[in-house]
Design an enzyme around this catalytic site. Structure first.
Site, PDB file in Angstrom:
ATOM      1  N   ALA A   1     -26.987  57.516  13.058  1.00 14.34           N
ATOM      2  CA  ALA A   1     -27.115  57.385  11.606  1.00 14.34           C
ATOM      3  C   ALA A   1     -27.969  58.504  11.026  1.00 14.34           C
ATOM      4  CB  ALA A   1     -27.697  56.020  11.251  1.00 14.34           C
ATOM      5  N   GLY A   2     -29.168  58.710  11.576  1.00 12.75           N
ATOM      6  CA  GLY A   2     -30.073  59.716  11.041  1.00 12.75           C
ATOM      7  C   GLY A   2     -29.591  61.130  11.276  1.00 12.75           C
TER       8      GLY A   2
ATOM      9  N   ARG B   1     -19.614  38.693  22.158  1.00  9.42           N
ATOM     10  CA  ARG B   1     -20.822  38.685  22.980  1.00  9.42           C
ATOM     11  C   ARG B   1     -21.608  37.380  22.885  1.00  9.42           C
ATOM     12  NH1 ARG B   1     -22.781  44.910  21.607  1.00  9.42           N
ATOM     13  NH2 ARG B   1     -21.171  45.899  22.890  1.00  9.42           N
TER      14      ARG B   1
ATOM     15  N   HIS C   1     -30.159  42.927  23.138  1.00 10.92           N
ATOM     16  CA  HIS C   1     -29.520  44.237  23.086  1.00 10.92           C
ATOM     17  C   HIS C   1     -29.587  44.891  21.704  1.00 10.92           C
ATOM     18  CE1 HIS C   1     -26.702  47.430  23.839  1.00 10.92           C
ATOM     19  NE2 HIS C   1     -25.801  46.944  22.999  1.00 10.92           N
TER      20      HIS C   1
ATOM     21  N   GLU D   1     -28.736  50.584  12.432  1.00 12.94           N
ATOM     22  CA  GLU D   1     -29.302  49.318  12.904  1.00 12.94           C
ATOM     23  C   GLU D   1     -30.555  48.922  12.136  1.00 12.94           C
ATOM     24  OE1 GLU D   1     -30.515  47.193  17.184  1.00 12.94           O
ATOM     25  OE2 GLU D   1     -30.120  49.348  17.092  1.00 12.94           O
TER      26      GLU D   1
ATOM     27  N   ARG E   1     -22.846  41.006  16.214  1.00 12.63           N
ATOM     28  CA  ARG E   1     -22.107  42.267  16.137  1.00 12.63           C
ATOM     29  C   ARG E   1     -21.042  42.315  17.219  1.00 12.63           C
ATOM     30  NH1 ARG E   1     -22.163  46.929  18.776  1.00 12.63           N
ATOM     31  NH2 ARG E   1     -24.151  46.597  19.848  1.00 12.63           N
TER      32      ARG E   1
END
Length: 637
Positions: A44-45, A330, A401, A425, A435
């Site tokens: 993202a960054g 998950r 996680h 996140e 997610r």
């Protein structure tokens, strides 16, 4: 605090296009007048820094690592989702949108999730153009594989190192802008606080982790892309440096924190092997494409797996969820693994593991093909456990996680502090209460490459911003507070290490606010955390001094924040009287022991406002509207 989603009107499929047109633009020649701080260099960054710099903004980029390419995105293994429908299986933007909403147990915004699905295809094109070496089929086309929660193959991958390859793509784009002078890179810096002037985020206070110097940096807007807070549990799949501090500091400055108790438990991790290990290792969800999960049918059966005949094995995911089998989401897989172990069917020395068996896949497809798909993952498992997964089934168990909670953001990805944008996140959006696999990389790159370049421009073009610099009193005061906290940590001079307190906090959180929870346990946990925090400030030892490289001091500051943030997670979990995603409150379950939502009372984003160290946080609710999908009990049968 007022929650304004800023979701545009009109049909769902047209919202993002309409919004991009309605956003104000910054003239290309004027972009060079604006400074933007980006904290974090993961997907993202890194992608945000590269994209904003290429547009012409002056970008200052900060990371705690010695190089941007060491950001934790590098650890992602299995893949990245997109709705390309290359396999002609009936996939579409709408199906990806629906699977993501359903996978999150209907606790995410429709508008944000649809936009994510909409731009997913652009991400793949962008990364291919950068040279990311996605796997390809024999004819040269990009290959896909399946992930949990979907019945189509939409996950693009580069063996078991997809995150690394995607990050190298973003890193290359970032370093090109560094070479061009559009990005100034500040490695080995840790954000200590946000500077807010007239209600607007205008800079940061950071510590140089090598020299200990406290620095202040000003800008017209600040972007946080600092990842998740899974390390509050001490043992997690996260890198040791991952922490909550940046977004927690923003919360204490007025940014709402949304759904803090929403954390993800991943079902396929190498089980805990000792009291003093520092982290857990993830085995990619992609392994569930070919691996079959099973336990012995008889509790207490400790025979080696190859000595247990098929008739005495329970392939419980295939039995309970025939439509999805081993590729259930998950949260479902994790909860079922714990249930089998609680019944005494767990394997290994601790009984806290289940088998992930590749014998059938090797017999059917051959060892060479399995090695092509998962070779590096199998090698990693063998190095950790000294067992060959080609010959003996892997042993796996759920572990923390990912975190779905994060700072509250509107449709523009701006927090409740004007000018403070939050990506990846670090924000709460897109994933609801759970997610789906391969969606984290998708969100990080969507936010950085395709969303923030538009929305930050709309903010800068439409907001009066006074000219300030680091001599402003707000910068001086914020830096002084940061220095005083460091001095306090160094002056306690107790006799317990930082890791002692972190480990104790992690055990409390895992026991009472992990895969299962109940109100009595949560109340107990809150009191335990309060007592542990009090003891920390009376008895922690932080050796060394401030004005040099001091990792003990770094960890002390992060654990101090975890000790405060843990209580906020407990408060949020207590307030949510339902089970959703992997957040299983024992009082709310179906007859088949599945999570039981309460849509009448809890169909909202829980956003907490900080009111002071001695005061209870205030809850604000963003009610979620589902106009395009039908609310149903999740079923993967």
């Amino acid at each position: 605090m007022q929650l304004d989603t800023k979701i545009p009107g009109g049909p769902l499929t047209e919202k993002w296009d309409r919004h991009r047109f309605e956003l104000k633009l910054v003239n290309p020649a004027n972009k060079r007048k604006f400074d933007v701080i980006v904290v974090g260099t993961g997907l993202a960054g890194g992608s945000a820094s590269a994209s904003l710099a290429e547009l012409g903004y002056n970008v200052k980029t900060f990371c705690i690592q010695d190089s941007p390419r060491r950001a934790h995105s590098i650890a992602a293994q299995g893949g990245i989702n997109a709705a390309k429908n290359y396999k002609n299986e009936g996939d579409s933007i709408w199906r990806l949108f629906y699977d993501t909403i359903k996978g999150g147990d209907f606790r995410a915004r429709e508008a944000n999730v649809y936009r994510l699905a909409q731009v997913s295809n652009n991400i793949i094109d962008q990364c291919v153009a950068q040279g990311v070496p996605f796997a390809r089929d024999y004819g040269g086309l990009l290959a896909n594989r399946s992930f949990g929660g979907a019945q189509v193959a939409r996950t693009f991958y580069a063996r078991g190192q997809t995150g690394q390859q995607l990050l190298l793509g973003a890193y290359s784009a970032l370093m090109r802008q560094v070479a061009d002078g559009q990005v100034t890179l500040f490695p080995r810096r840790e954000l200590l606080d946000i500077v807010v002037v007239n209600g607007q985020a205008r800079g940061i206070v950071a510590r140089n982790l090598v020299t200990g110097e406290i620095e202040t940096h000003s800008a017209h807007a600040v972007v946080l892309s600092t990842g998740g807070y899974g390390n509050i549990y001490f043992l997690s799949t996260n890198a040791m440096g991952c922490n909550v501090s940046a977004i927690f500091k923003a919360y204490k400055k007025g940014a709402g924190f949304a759904n803090p108790c929403f954390t993800q438990i991943h079902p396929t991790c190498v089980p805990v092997h000792g009291t003093y290990q520092s982290k857990l290792t993830l085995m990619s969800e992609s392994l569930r494409n070919d691996g079959r999960v099973w336990v012995p049918k008889n509790p207490g059966d400790k025979r080696p797996p190859r000595q247990i005949p098929e008739s005495e094995r329970d392939y419980y995911l295939e039995r309970k969820y025939p439509s999805f089998g081993n590729l259930v989401p998950r949260d479902v897989a994790s909860r079922n693994s714990k249930h089998q172990c609680d019944q005494g069917k767990g394997v290994g020395d601790t009984g806290l593991a289940v088998f992930l068996d590749f014998a059938d896949a090797i017999k059917c497809d051959g060892k060479d093909l399995i090695e092509q798909k998962y070779g590096n993952l199998f090698s990693m498992y063998e190095k950790i456990t000294a067992e060959d997964p080609y010959e003996t089934p892997m042993m796996i168990y759920p572990a923390v996680h990912y975190t779905m909670g994060g700072l509250y953001v509107d449709y523009n990805l701006m927090s409740t502090i004007d000018g403070l944008f939050v990506l990846g996140e670090a924000n709460f959006s897109d994933h609801g209460a759970n997610r789906l696999g391969a969606s984290a990389l998708m969100q990080g790159l969507a936010d950085g490459y395709f969303i923030i370049p538009y929305t930050i421009g709309g903010y800068l073009a439409g907001t009066p911003l006074s000219e300030i610099n680091t001599s402003h009193q707000a910068f001086v005061d914020t830096a002084l507070i940061a220095k005083e906290r460091i001095s306090k940590l160094l002056s306690v001079n107790g006799n317990r290490t930082v890791d002692y307190y972190h480990r104790k906090l992690g055990l409390i959180m895992w026991e009472y606010c992990g895969m299962t929870r109940n109100d009595h346990g949560l109340v107990t946990a809150r009191k335990m955390i309060q007592e542990l925090r009090e003891e920390f400030w009376e008895n922690v030892i932080v050796p060394g001094i401030n004005l040099n490289f001091n990792q003990s001091l770094e960890r002390a500051g992060r654990v101090a924040d975890f000790l405060e943030f843990g209580e906020l997670m407990i408060i949020d979990a207590l307030a949510r009287k339902e089970s959703c995603g992997c957040h299983f409150n024992e009082a709310f379950q179906t007859e088949e022991n599945e999570a039981k939502r309460d849509d009448d009372h809890f169909k909202y984003v829980a956003t907490w406002e900080f009111k002071g160290d001695e005061l209870e946080p205030v809850l604000h609710k963003e009610q979620l509207a589902f106009e395009n999908v039908e609310l149903t009990q999740r079923s993967y049968k």
